[in-house]
Design an enzyme around this catalytic site. Sequence first.
Site, PDB file in Angstrom:
ATOM      1  N   GLU A   1      -2.481 -16.772  13.512  1.00  0.00           N
ATOM      2  CA  GLU A   1      -1.795 -15.588  12.765  1.00  0.00           C
ATOM      3  C   GLU A   1      -2.899 -14.680  12.349  1.00  0.00           C
ATOM      4  O   GLU A   1      -2.414 -14.479  11.220  1.00  0.00           O
ATOM      5  CB  GLU A   1      -1.048 -16.116  12.175  1.00  0.00           C
ATOM      6  CG  GLU A   1       0.259 -17.098  12.763  1.00  0.00           C
ATOM      7  CD  GLU A   1       1.497 -17.663  11.773  1.00  0.00           C
ATOM      8  OE1 GLU A   1       1.051 -17.343  10.581  1.00  0.00           O
ATOM      9  OE2 GLU A   1       2.268 -18.328  12.225  1.00  0.00           O
TER      10      GLU A   1
ATOM     11  N   GLY B   1      -4.319 -11.408  10.825  1.00  0.00           N
ATOM     12  CA  GLY B   1      -3.871  -9.823  10.590  1.00  0.00           C
ATOM     13  C   GLY B   1      -4.782  -9.012   9.931  1.00  0.00           C
ATOM     14  O   GLY B   1      -5.338  -8.451  10.765  1.00  0.00           O
ATOM     15  N   ARG B   2      -5.140  -9.531   8.849  1.00  0.00           N
ATOM     16  CA  ARG B   2      -6.478  -8.717   7.957  1.00  0.00           C
ATOM     17  C   ARG B   2      -7.549  -8.582   8.887  1.00  0.00           C
ATOM     18  O   ARG B   2      -8.115  -7.441   9.067  1.00  0.00           O
ATOM     19  CB  ARG B   2      -6.477  -9.183   6.933  1.00  0.00           C
ATOM     20  CG  ARG B   2      -7.433  -8.267   5.772  1.00  0.00           C
ATOM     21  CD  ARG B   2      -7.868  -9.016   4.671  1.00  0.00           C
ATOM     22  NE  ARG B   2      -6.527  -9.765   3.791  1.00  0.00           N
ATOM     23  CZ  ARG B   2      -5.891  -9.138   3.205  1.00  0.00           C
ATOM     24  NH1 ARG B   2      -6.109  -7.987   2.712  1.00  0.00           N
ATOM     25  NH2 ARG B   2      -4.822  -9.680   2.404  1.00  0.00           N
TER      26      ARG B   2
ATOM     27  N   ARG C   1      -2.797  -1.794  -2.510  1.00  0.00           N
ATOM     28  CA  ARG C   1      -3.523  -2.982  -2.936  1.00  0.00           C
ATOM     29  C   ARG C   1      -4.422  -2.773  -4.164  1.00  0.00           C
ATOM     30  O   ARG C   1      -4.374  -3.965  -4.899  1.00  0.00           O
ATOM     31  CB  ARG C   1      -4.577  -3.348  -1.702  1.00  0.00           C
ATOM     32  CG  ARG C   1      -3.888  -3.402  -0.213  1.00  0.00           C
ATOM     33  CD  ARG C   1      -4.570  -4.019   0.846  1.00  0.00           C
ATOM     34  NE  ARG C   1      -5.349  -5.350   0.426  1.00  0.00           N
ATOM     35  CZ  ARG C   1      -6.615  -5.827  -0.124  1.00  0.00           C
ATOM     36  NH1 ARG C   1      -7.071  -4.521  -0.262  1.00  0.00           N
ATOM     37  NH2 ARG C   1      -6.784  -6.740  -0.318  1.00  0.00           N
TER      38      ARG C   1
ATOM     39  N   TYR D   1      -3.093  -5.839  -6.354  1.00  0.00           N
ATOM     40  CA  TYR D   1      -3.988  -6.794  -6.402  1.00  0.00           C
ATOM     41  C   TYR D   1      -5.231  -6.744  -7.100  1.00  0.00           C
ATOM     42  O   TYR D   1      -6.143  -7.623  -7.010  1.00  0.00           O
ATOM     43  CB  TYR D   1      -4.332  -7.493  -4.922  1.00  0.00           C
ATOM     44  CG  TYR D   1      -3.380  -7.761  -3.940  1.00  0.00           C
ATOM     45  CD1 TYR D   1      -2.166  -8.510  -4.182  1.00  0.00           C
ATOM     46  CD2 TYR D   1      -3.317  -6.949  -2.751  1.00  0.00           C
ATOM     47  CE1 TYR D   1      -1.000  -8.658  -3.018  1.00  0.00           C
ATOM     48  CE2 TYR D   1      -2.322  -7.021  -1.912  1.00  0.00           C
ATOM     49  CZ  TYR D   1      -1.400  -7.837  -2.098  1.00  0.00           C
ATOM     50  OH  TYR D   1      -0.323  -8.074  -1.061  1.00  0.00           O
TER      51      TYR D   1
ATOM     52  N   CYS E   1       2.764   8.794 -11.426  1.00  0.00           N
ATOM     53  CA  CYS E   1       2.768   8.696 -12.900  1.00  0.00           C
ATOM     54  C   CYS E   1       2.800   7.409 -13.364  1.00  0.00           C
ATOM     55  O   CYS E   1       3.874   6.550 -13.715  1.00  0.00           O
ATOM     56  CB  CYS E   1       4.124   9.398 -13.545  1.00  0.00           C
ATOM     57  SG  CYS E   1       3.836  11.266 -12.997  1.00  0.00           S
ATOM     58  N   GLU E   2       1.706   6.454 -13.140  1.00  0.00           N
ATOM     59  CA  GLU E   2       1.457   5.133 -13.519  1.00  0.00           C
ATOM     60  C   GLU E   2      -0.046   4.862 -13.704  1.00  0.00           C
ATOM     61  O   GLU E   2      -0.760   5.393 -12.996  1.00  0.00           O
ATOM     62  CB  GLU E   2       1.738   4.316 -12.257  1.00  0.00           C
ATOM     63  CG  GLU E   2       3.169   4.327 -11.692  1.00  0.00           C
ATOM     64  CD  GLU E   2       4.170   3.433 -12.581  1.00  0.00           C
ATOM     65  OE1 GLU E   2       3.676   2.442 -13.559  1.00  0.00           O
ATOM     66  OE2 GLU E   2       5.591   3.728 -12.364  1.00  0.00           O
TER      67      GLU E   2
ATOM     68  N   TYR F   1      -2.469  -3.795   5.671  1.00  0.00           N
ATOM     69  CA  TYR F   1      -1.746  -3.882   4.250  1.00  0.00           C
ATOM     70  C   TYR F   1      -1.846  -2.410   3.450  1.00  0.00           C
ATOM     71  O   TYR F   1      -1.911  -2.303   2.314  1.00  0.00           O
ATOM     72  CB  TYR F   1      -2.109  -4.842   3.279  1.00  0.00           C
ATOM     73  CG  TYR F   1      -1.826  -5.979   4.044  1.00  0.00           C
ATOM     74  CD1 TYR F   1      -0.641  -6.884   4.412  1.00  0.00           C
ATOM     75  CD2 TYR F   1      -3.015  -6.838   4.551  1.00  0.00           C
ATOM     76  CE1 TYR F   1      -0.670  -7.981   5.108  1.00  0.00           C
ATOM     77  CE2 TYR F   1      -2.912  -8.172   5.251  1.00  0.00           C
ATOM     78  CZ  TYR F   1      -1.691  -8.681   5.586  1.00  0.00           C
ATOM     79  OH  TYR F   1      -1.221  -9.672   6.361  1.00  0.00           O
TER      80      TYR F   1
HETATM   81  C1  LIG Z   1       0.428 -12.577   6.078  1.00  0.00           C
HETATM   82  C2  LIG Z   1       0.578 -13.622   7.055  1.00  0.00           C
HETATM   83  C3  LIG Z   1      -0.440 -13.822   7.920  1.00  0.00           C
HETATM   84  C4  LIG Z   1      -1.667 -12.849   8.005  1.00  0.00           C
HETATM   85  O1  LIG Z   1      -2.459 -12.986   7.148  1.00  0.00           O
HETATM   86  P1  LIG Z   1      -3.947 -12.224   7.186  1.00  0.00           P
HETATM   87  O2  LIG Z   1      -4.648 -12.580   5.801  1.00  0.00           O
HETATM   88  O3  LIG Z   1      -3.547 -10.810   7.566  1.00  0.00           O
HETATM   89  O4  LIG Z   1      -4.657 -12.901   8.123  1.00  0.00           O
HETATM   90  C5  LIG Z   1      -0.297 -15.064   8.782  1.00  0.00           C
HETATM   91  N1  LIG Z   1       0.817 -15.734   8.743  1.00  0.00           N
HETATM   92  C6  LIG Z   1       1.661 -15.514   8.008  1.00  0.00           C
HETATM   93  C7  LIG Z   1       2.788 -16.403   7.838  1.00  0.00           C
HETATM   94  C8  LIG Z   1       1.803 -14.506   6.813  1.00  0.00           C
HETATM   95  O5  LIG Z   1       2.648 -14.549   6.011  1.00  0.00           O
END
Ligand SMILES: *Cc1c(COP(=O)(O)O)cnc(C)c1O
Length: 419
Positions: free
Chosen positions: A273, A275-276, A312, A316, A343-344, A372
């Site tokens: 899974e 993403g980033r 971000r 974070y 305004c933060e 993100y």
């Molecule tokens: C956010 C998320 C991802 C992706 O995370 P990355 O750091 O972007 O690779 C994969 N699985 C689940 C369940 C997530 O919540």
Amino acid sequence: MNHFEYRQNTLHCENVALSSLAAEFGTPLYVYSTATLERHWRVFDHAFRDIPHLICYSVKANSNLAILRLFANLESGFDIVSGGELARVLRVSGDPAKVVFSGVGKTVDEIRQALSYDILCFNVESEEELRTISAVALAEGKRAPISLRVNPDVDAKTHAYISTGLKTTKFGIPIRDATEIYDLARSLPAIDVRGIDCHIGSQLLEIEPFVESLRHVLDLLRALRAQGFQLSVLDIGGGLGIPYTDESPPDPQQYADAMCKELEGWNVQVLLEPGRVIVGNAGILLTRVLYWKSNEDKHFVVVDAGMNDAMRPAMYGARHNIVPVELNPQAVEFMVDVVGPICESADFLGKCRKMPKMMQGELLAMMTSGAYGFSMASNYNSRPRAAEVLVNGGVAYCVRQRETIDSLFSLEAIPPFLS
Ligand SMILES: *Cc1c(COP(=O)(O)O)cnc(C)c1O
């Protein structure tokens, strides 16, 4: 490797100068590179070539329809966390049979919707959710394929807000309780137990936490198989980190090698899974300088992008490189904070950055903003959200128009007693 680079001192995305994109589409503007998106997906996929696997791109990292279509065209799977994300995948003709559904708060409607499209797997995060999925499936005359998301209590050594594998977080089922819940799952009328799922956090910069948690999961797999469970999928989540400034995360091949070594001989389809790592370096946020201001201690560059566009740093404490679009190698540099109009005090894109004196109207690029970035944007301070542009070679396509002020009000109403 990505396709953002200086040519004759002007930052380009593939063959297009970012300055021309700002002129055509305005700022703040998200700019994505097709070649980088495609390359990153393929590199990640190729890294796992030796084992049966499926990339389920994590939609929440960047859910623009054009980007999802690009991955659907590569026959990607998708990891979703809401009915809205499922609708996005369907809109781009993504294959629901390659969709996994994660998240601690799936509603009955979302479960019903996902069942009706016969998704690959529900990643179940609690006993009550499991019972609910079974009840909904029974009522619909369906069987629900599930994995339990187990929480291995491993420290991902990343920011607390993106660390999900410790027992103090809301995510998953403690791995020690898992066999009990698997027994329950097997006894429920409309549940098909398919596998095990685990995702310990995001922006991980070391391999060890991944290996450690995978070993715990494989111990569980062995124990469950000994009890007669037929488990065919193992979802090892996402979370591989990327270089924002000076980090040096493992590359996808190093990560894959470490995972594949553990997975050898287990006879499972491995779901991933990411993403980033796929979209992060494939996008930037382009912003225009509004003002330069200084006090006794500090210089500030005030830009037209704020924390509503790029959350971000505020959320974070994330550090992104911020660079001038027009490079002037001779310029004297100052130490500045790059701040937005909101305004933060948390509204900054970067603190203590070295850069030349920036003039009104000049452009800055906040690098590594493809993940993100837009997907976390809001309308705070009644700011229309930025436009998004996808560059392919020498051509740029608007893949999301800039919101208008009217669109911000369109769902609001003044009740008659006030008018
Ligand atoms: C956010 C998320 C991802 C992706 O995370 P990355 O750091 O972007 O690779 C994969 N699985 C689940 C369940 C997530 O919540």
